[in-house]
Design an enzyme around this catalytic site. Sequence first.
Site, mmCIF file in Angstrom:
data_model
loop_
_atom_site.group_PDB
_atom_site.id
_atom_site.type_symbol
_atom_site.label_atom_id
_atom_site.label_comp_id
_atom_site.label_asym_id
_atom_site.label_seq_id
_atom_site.Cartn_x
_atom_site.Cartn_y
_atom_site.Cartn_z
ATOM 1 C CE1 TYR A 189 28.344 57.152 0.694
ATOM 2 C CE2 TYR A 189 27.911 58.091 -1.478
ATOM 3 C CZ TYR A 189 27.509 57.320 -0.406
ATOM 4 O OH TYR A 189 26.284 56.704 -0.423
ATOM 5 C CE LYS A 205 27.332 53.358 -1.352
ATOM 6 N NZ LYS A 205 26.594 52.565 -0.337
#
Length: 396
Positions: A159, A163
């Site tokens: 993640y 990102k």
Amino acid sequence: MLPVFDRLSVAMEDTPKSTYLITGGCGYFGCRLACALHENGARIILFDTSPPHQEVPEDVVFVSGDVRDYALVEKAVVGVDCVFHIASYGMSGREQLNKHLIEEVNVQGTQNVLKACVEHGVLRLVYTSTFNVVFGGQVIENGDESLPYLPLHLHPDHYSRTKSLAEMAVLKANGTALSGSSDVLRTCALRPAGIYGPGEQRHLPRVVSYIEKGVFRFVYGSPSSLVEFVHVDNLVSAHVLAAEALTAEKGHRSAGQAYFISDGRPINNFEFFRPLVEGLGYPFPKLRLPISLIYLFAFLTEVIHHVVGPFYNFQPLLTRTEVYKTGVTHYFSMAKARAELGYEPQERSLDEVVRWFRSRGHGRKRQDSSVRLLLNLLLVSAFVAVALSFLPVVGS
């Protein structure tokens, strides 16, 4: 209907009414943002894979779609003035372990949104990023936006890495010429801390479930470690201000910029949740374990999940990233957001969160303590009765 915030009205009162598209808009934060924008007369389109579970105004438009599908994204952005791109996947729990889906949503999905904005003349895009683009377990005290991105190979989870890639793409796209227009796309990114507020559906229910199941029996890390959180209404305010700062009227001052966003009050992670634990009627843990032990446990849990996940997709108690985010000091300066956006976080507490959970039947019931006392008295009485039965009877 969600509450009206005076500071948001002030931020938008002199702005022409715009059409906003919110990707991932049917989640907790997206709906809150939509309602705040709607209160000021804006036209709102929510783009998500499922309809909102929260109450939103009747004239808020819901468009079913997935950011991974460019054709659907392209249709959704037609006629839009500003996009709030908040759709993402893999933030916490077992979602963090689904590498393939995380890559598709966070990286390819963002590329689709950017491409559609350029092709269809969208002037502004505000991207919801994360603290984690610069944080990977190292201590950061009062960091600012001059910090470099954490090298991609050092991110402990998919993640955070994706990102970072998405934020880089968004900021790089700032200034891109729009198709068939003399205008350019203006972009910026906000890096929020952990979100909280009444009705939050991702983190707080998981915390409360651990409390109620008796799992929350220990804390870890140094009591002096500090992290940050952001109330949902403060985050809404930051997004509205960032979008306004992309306009010509505001000199495009947020264009190409990233901003850390929080309540601006560093606190120990477990002390932050103390009012929630005690407000629901449970004792706060006294046992403190070393963070290295918890990290090892999280690592082993991830290994087990990798092996059995295809057959049984269980929810890990903690992932390695969650251990870092909750047990290692990292907090950031709001100076840039204050100076360039006019961001002023309002002071909040967990009291409203406690009331929200209480109103839905959570928390230890008041009679629990009296019931336990009665059971203890009965147990003691039974023990005394058994003991007395072995005593000699007087006169026998």
